[in-house]
Design a protein around this motif. Structure first.
Motif, PDB file in Angstrom:
ATOM      1  N   TRP A 135     -22.405 -33.835   6.336  1.00 21.19           N
ATOM      2  CA  TRP A 135     -23.370 -33.166   6.820  1.00 21.19           C
ATOM      3  C   TRP A 135     -24.669 -33.248   6.348  1.00 21.19           C
ATOM      4  O   TRP A 135     -25.827 -33.472   6.867  1.00 21.19           O
ATOM      5  CB  TRP A 135     -22.828 -31.575   7.295  1.00 21.19           C
ATOM      6  CG  TRP A 135     -23.996 -30.901   8.078  1.00 21.19           C
ATOM      7  CD1 TRP A 135     -24.905 -30.178   7.840  1.00 21.19           C
ATOM      8  CD2 TRP A 135     -24.256 -30.991   9.578  1.00 21.19           C
ATOM      9  NE1 TRP A 135     -25.629 -29.838   8.880  1.00 21.19           N
ATOM     10  CE2 TRP A 135     -25.173 -30.319  10.009  1.00 21.19           C
ATOM     11  CE3 TRP A 135     -23.386 -31.623  10.616  1.00 21.19           C
ATOM     12  CZ2 TRP A 135     -25.651 -30.031  11.143  1.00 21.19           C
ATOM     13  CZ3 TRP A 135     -23.732 -31.498  12.051  1.00 21.19           C
ATOM     14  CH2 TRP A 135     -25.048 -30.838  12.180  1.00 21.19           C
ATOM     15  N   GLY A 140     -22.632 -36.750   9.454  1.00 22.69           N
ATOM     16  CA  GLY A 140     -22.092 -35.769  10.543  1.00 22.69           C
ATOM     17  C   GLY A 140     -22.596 -35.782  11.815  1.00 22.69           C
ATOM     18  O   GLY A 140     -21.913 -36.168  13.080  1.00 22.69           O
ATOM     19  N   PRO A 141     -23.929 -35.679  12.112  1.00 22.21           N
ATOM     20  CA  PRO A 141     -24.353 -35.540  13.412  1.00 22.21           C
ATOM     21  C   PRO A 141     -24.402 -37.101  14.065  1.00 22.21           C
ATOM     22  O   PRO A 141     -24.089 -37.155  15.185  1.00 22.21           O
ATOM     23  CB  PRO A 141     -26.106 -35.325  12.904  1.00 22.21           C
ATOM     24  CG  PRO A 141     -26.271 -34.646  11.821  1.00 22.21           C
ATOM     25  CD  PRO A 141     -24.780 -35.236  10.979  1.00 22.21           C
ATOM     26  N   ALA A 144     -20.800 -37.044  15.372  1.00 29.88           N
ATOM     27  CA  ALA A 144     -20.634 -36.080  16.370  1.00 29.88           C
ATOM     28  C   ALA A 144     -21.325 -36.768  17.685  1.00 29.88           C
ATOM     29  O   ALA A 144     -20.641 -36.958  18.825  1.00 29.88           O
ATOM     30  CB  ALA A 144     -21.384 -34.880  16.153  1.00 29.88           C
ATOM     31  N   ALA A 147     -18.965 -39.649  18.847  1.00 32.47           N
ATOM     32  CA  ALA A 147     -17.893 -39.143  19.609  1.00 32.47           C
ATOM     33  C   ALA A 147     -18.218 -38.482  20.836  1.00 32.47           C
ATOM     34  O   ALA A 147     -17.318 -38.775  21.771  1.00 32.47           O
ATOM     35  CB  ALA A 147     -17.275 -37.802  18.534  1.00 32.47           C
ATOM     36  N   ALA A 148     -19.247 -37.815  21.177  1.00 32.19           N
ATOM     37  CA  ALA A 148     -19.604 -37.550  22.466  1.00 32.19           C
ATOM     38  C   ALA A 148     -19.833 -38.711  23.359  1.00 32.19           C
ATOM     39  O   ALA A 148     -19.534 -38.563  24.521  1.00 32.19           O
ATOM     40  CB  ALA A 148     -20.991 -36.672  22.439  1.00 32.19           C
TER      41      ALA A 148
END
Length: 170
Positions: A135, A140-141, A144, A147-148
């Protein structure tokens, strides 16, 4: 012509000798007796007719009709649930029985549980430290977001493919 004092043999004996191919007294009698000769000839013609008969083929759409009927009448959810729970209960009881009847298995399970509790805390701390590092470095973002993107693509493909059979229908 056969003299009347000799009786015709039993049909079972006659057919047994005829099937085995041996020429016993029943077959010798049948050569001379017109009644037995007629019975043998009738049997031969009947066998010939039976060999020509064939089993009828099922209708071409039999599988389709059966599968359609199976699809319209799925097993009740309650029976699937009870079957799954009974399998789980039997498996757990068998595992517990093995665990309790073997000293080596019981001591191994205790040691494994203790090791998991001791090492599990260090593992959780390492995971949290790694997540904090991801993060803080902005990875991290990005993870994410990727993954989205992956999940939205997979759900889009599933929607394009249509509603196929569920695992319980297959």
């Amino acid at each position: 012509m056969m003299p009347t004092s000799i009786e015709c043999p039993d049909l079972e004996v006659l057919f047994t000798e005829m099937e085995s191919g041996e020429h016993g007294p029943a077959m010798e009698h049948a050569k001379l007796c017109p009644l037995c000769t007629a019975i043998i000839e009738e049997h031969r013609l009947l066998e010939k007719d039976l060999y020509r008969l064939a089993d009828p083929l099922p209708p071409p759409d039999l599988v389709h009709k059966v599968m359609a009927r199976v699809a319209t009448e799925p097993p009740p959810l309650r029976s699937e649930l009870w079957t799954g729970l009974s399998i789980l209960a039997v498996s757990l009881l068998a595992g517990l029985g093995v665990l309790l009847t073997s000293d080596k298995a019981l001591s191994g399970a205790g040691t494994g549980l203790a090791r998991f509790l001791v090492d599990g805390r260090a593992f959780i701390e390492a995971l949290l430290s790694g997540a904090h590092a991801l993060w803080n470095t902005a990875a991290g973002p990005v993870a994410a977001l990727l993954a989205a993107l992956l999940f939205s693509t997979l759900f889009g493909i599933k929607r394009l493919a249509g509603n196929g059979p569920t695992p319980s229908e297959a």
